[in-house]
Enzyme design. Structure first.
Site, PDB file in Angstrom:
ATOM      1  N   LYS A  45       0.630  -1.159   0.174  1.00 13.26           N
ATOM      2  CA  LYS A  45       0.022  -0.070  -0.063  1.00 13.26           C
ATOM      3  C   LYS A  45       0.955   1.195   0.031  1.00 13.26           C
ATOM      4  O   LYS A  45       1.962   1.402   0.495  1.00 13.26           O
ATOM      5  CB  LYS A  45      -0.814   0.039   1.085  1.00 13.26           C
ATOM      6  N   LEU A  73      -4.795   7.800  -1.032  1.00 12.91           N
ATOM      7  CA  LEU A  73      -3.610   7.461  -0.290  1.00 12.91           C
ATOM      8  C   LEU A  73      -3.601   7.116   1.168  1.00 12.91           C
ATOM      9  O   LEU A  73      -2.703   7.560   1.910  1.00 12.91           O
ATOM     10  CB  LEU A  73      -2.301   8.310  -0.496  1.00 12.91           C
ATOM     11  N   CYS A 131      -0.369   9.554  -8.403  1.00 13.51           N
ATOM     12  CA  CYS A 131      -1.744   9.404  -7.602  1.00 13.51           C
ATOM     13  C   CYS A 131      -2.733  10.298  -8.240  1.00 13.51           C
ATOM     14  O   CYS A 131      -2.509  11.713  -8.215  1.00 13.51           O
ATOM     15  CB  CYS A 131      -1.971   9.424  -6.262  1.00 13.51           C
ATOM     16  N   LYS A 166       6.632   5.221 -10.904  1.00 10.14           N
ATOM     17  CA  LYS A 166       5.050   4.925 -11.511  1.00 10.14           C
ATOM     18  C   LYS A 166       4.442   5.826 -12.031  1.00 10.14           C
ATOM     19  O   LYS A 166       4.303   7.048 -11.479  1.00 10.14           O
ATOM     20  CB  LYS A 166       4.341   4.557 -10.118  1.00 10.14           C
ATOM     21  N   ILE A 192       0.381   1.497 -16.010  1.00  9.46           N
ATOM     22  CA  ILE A 192       0.095   2.890 -15.630  1.00  9.46           C
ATOM     23  C   ILE A 192      -0.733   2.842 -14.397  1.00  9.46           C
ATOM     24  O   ILE A 192      -1.341   1.819 -13.993  1.00  9.46           O
ATOM     25  CB  ILE A 192      -0.967   3.335 -16.770  1.00  9.46           C
ATOM     26  N   ASN A 193      -0.679   4.030 -13.723  1.00  9.05           N
ATOM     27  CA  ASN A 193      -1.755   4.268 -12.710  1.00  9.05           C
ATOM     28  C   ASN A 193      -2.895   4.586 -13.175  1.00  9.05           C
ATOM     29  O   ASN A 193      -3.013   4.301 -14.534  1.00  9.05           O
ATOM     30  CB  ASN A 193      -1.210   5.627 -11.914  1.00  9.05           C
ATOM     31  N   GLY A 218      -9.303  -1.373 -14.000  1.00  9.86           N
ATOM     32  CA  GLY A 218     -10.179  -2.751 -14.217  1.00  9.86           C
ATOM     33  C   GLY A 218      -9.950  -2.992 -15.713  1.00  9.86           C
ATOM     34  O   GLY A 218      -9.378  -2.439 -16.465  1.00  9.86           O
ATOM     35  N   GLY A 245      -5.729  -3.270 -15.809  1.00  8.98           N
ATOM     36  CA  GLY A 245      -6.608  -4.068 -16.043  1.00  8.98           C
ATOM     37  C   GLY A 245      -6.221  -5.408 -16.464  1.00  8.98           C
ATOM     38  O   GLY A 245      -7.232  -6.196 -17.000  1.00  8.98           O
TER      39      GLY A 245
END
Lengths: 305, 244
Positions: A45, A73, A131, A166, A192-193, A218, A245
């Site tokens: 996390k 976050l 993020c 990221k 990818i984020n 997804g 995804g």
């Protein structure tokens, strides 16, 4: 027998299947339902310097073949992650761990990476500059090549561990950001984020998410992620962890052929708690079906030349 | 938590927009009243968390209100169909904390899980008073079932069409209970918190969930003990830890 092992900037993984940050907690709760040592690694996390509650609820909305989240976050902060969460994970997981780091300032990224550098089982740092659900940090570092490079340089200066940056897909040219990270010393790219999106509640005529917008993930985003991995593979020579995804062993192979050296699985963990285990389990049979004996050899195989 | 597949045995309306579904299958993971199952509805990406109203060794009953795409599809499903689900989720009510005389307080679709709780409290020898609040006779449910359990059953309706006119808090002075358990919409729970005095209680919360088993942090509530996930750390919390 097929060989499912892969290598990420010198870190050997038994297989390329990695639960993505933010969809697997700190892993140990999944260890209550299956032996998580069947995974290649775990991206924990996202961790910040201070504890974060995150955004107001509702934080989740659904769409066709995916979901939006605006968690923001939420995490207990790096002190407790190191003192409490990592030891719990260590008890049930004997593989390399990927520490996912987020920040709101250059100093925060540096301090968190410096501290994670001392954690033996953490073998890769994944620096989240993407993020979409927080203000004043997160994605704002990842949307321009200069600031992405600045974060990369700063964290590389304080750790000997491989640093994967990221990236966000919410940019005009993700290749330019990836190249800037590579030039600044990044050892790899995670991508990818989530894609920025939103849904409305027709009854209230207002956004479903309290934070208005959220990150889409997804199966709906898989073709977008695959395309971006394919493009970035041609733009850089450092390894890529592909995600977005992924929901089957076949998707893992596609991601790797497009250019990924390993693959993360995110949204599927939230609807199918055994998703990562099942995909890792199915991988050898699917490799055989497509005549693959050495998985790491297929990375980038879809490209010409 | 277990991953399993239930077979629908019946699926019938019992009040306006409210359905009772009986499911046959493995209930081994359900340990306490107030737990829920997380149902995979055909064609929808996220599972749907629905509280367990009652269960035995061979199956369980859920009672749900049609409020969106998931419950709408659920309401159209026929007996015999398979329903994949995660079962035994959440903590449920801790009956060891319940006083000899406990009030089980439910509002609207918060009533169903209180049925399984009342039944088990009675089996353990507790005195139980059920306090059930509805908008009116249209959404009223399970009143006869609670009476059939043998517990004193008090009903309020907002429109006065049945029982005491007003909210469920109007029923509080009518019984001398030592502790309470409650489930219902947030405004009801907040009103209850203000009206119930200093009696110990457990409160089941509702929040929009992503996964239902603690992974996504989608349903977090701030409490006096820090952020807690409604799906995994709850949905039942001791009233003292909640912030209103």
């Amino acid at each position: 027998m097929v060989d499912t092992s892969v290598s990420l900037a010198g870190v050997r993984l038994d297989n390329p299947v990695i639960p993505a940050s933010g969809t697997f907690g700190f892993g140990y709760e999944f260890a209550e339902i299956y032996d998580i040592n069947c995974l290649g690694s775990i991206s924990i996390k996202g961790t910040t310097r201070e504890p974060r509650f995150g955004n107001p609820t509702p934080r989740i909305a659904e769409c066709a073949s995916g979901l939006l989240n605006s968690v923001g976050l939420q995490n207990p902060g790096i002190d407790r992650v190191i003192a409490e969460e990592l030891p719990k994970l260590r008890k049930c997981f004997k593989k390399p761990i990927i520490a996912n780091i987020s920040g709101f300032s250059l100093d925060e990224y540096v301090e968190c990476c410096e501290r994670m550098d001392k954690e033996e089982q953490v073998e890769i740092l994944e620096v989240n500059i993407s993020c979409p659900n927080v203000h004043g940090g997160g994605m704002s570092f990842g949307t321009c090549p200069e600031s992405a490079a600045e974060v990369t340089r700063a964290v590389k200066a304080v750790t000997k561990k491989p640093v994967f940056i990221k990236l966000t897909p919410n940019v005009t040219d993700i290749c330019a950001v990836a190249r800037a990270c590579e030039d600044a010393g990044a050892d790899g790219i995670s991508m990818i984020n989530t894609l920025l999106g939103m849904r409305l509640d027709l009854r209230r005529r207002k956004p479903l998410l309290a934070n208005v917008t959220g990150g889409l993930s997804g199966p709906a985003v898989f073709p977008v992620a695959l395309r971006m991995v394919y493009q970035v593979y041609e733009a850089v020579s450092i390894p890529i962890i592909g995600m977005g995804g992924v929901s089957s062993a076949e998707n893992v192979l596609e991601m790797m052929l497009a250019g990924a050296s390993a693959v993360q699985i995110g949204a599927m963990n939230l609807v199918e708690p055994y998703a990562c285990r099942d995909i890792a389990k199915q991988l050898p049979a699917v490799m055989e079906k497509y005549g693959i004996t050495d998985l790491k050899s297929i990375t980038g195989g879809a490209h010409n030349g | 938590m277990i991953k399993t597949e239930y077979i629908i045995r019946s699926n019938e309306p019992i009040a306006d927009g409210v359905y009772r579904m009986r499911l046959e299958g493995d209930t081994g993971a359900i340990k306490a009243p107030g737990q829920f199952i997380d149902i995979s509805v055909p064609e929808l990406f996220l599972r749907r968390p629905i509280s367990v109203s009652d269960w035995d060794a061979s199956g369980l009953t859920i009672i749900y209100k049609v409020v969106g795409a998931g419950t709408d599809k659920l309401s159209a499903m026929r007996p015999g169909a398979a329903l994949p689900a995660l079962s035994g989720l959440g903590n449920g009510f801790d009956m060891d904390k319940c006083a000899r005389h406990t009030a089980v307080i439910g509002g609207g679709v918060g009533v169903p899980p209180m049925y399984g709780l009342a039944k088990r409290l009675l089996e353990r020898g507790h005195e139980v008073t059920a306090m059930l609040g509805f908008n009116g006779t249209g959404d009223m449910m399970l009143v006869q079932e609670f009476e059939a359990l043998g517990c004193r059953t008090l009903v309020s309706t907002a429109d006065g069409s049945f029982g005491v006119r007003g909210f469920v808090t109007a029923l509080l002075p009518m019984a001398d209970f030592g502790s309470f358990c409650a489930c219902g919409p947030e405004p009801m729970l907040r009103a209850l918190e203000g009206a119930v005095g200093d009696k110990p209680g457990q409160i089941s919360l509702e929040e929009r969930m992503g996964c239902g088993f603690g992974a996504c942090m989608g349903c977090t509530k701030q409490t006096k003990n820090g952020p807690k996930r409604v799906c995994k750390d709850g949905p039942v919390f001791d009233r003292e830890v909640l912030i209103w």
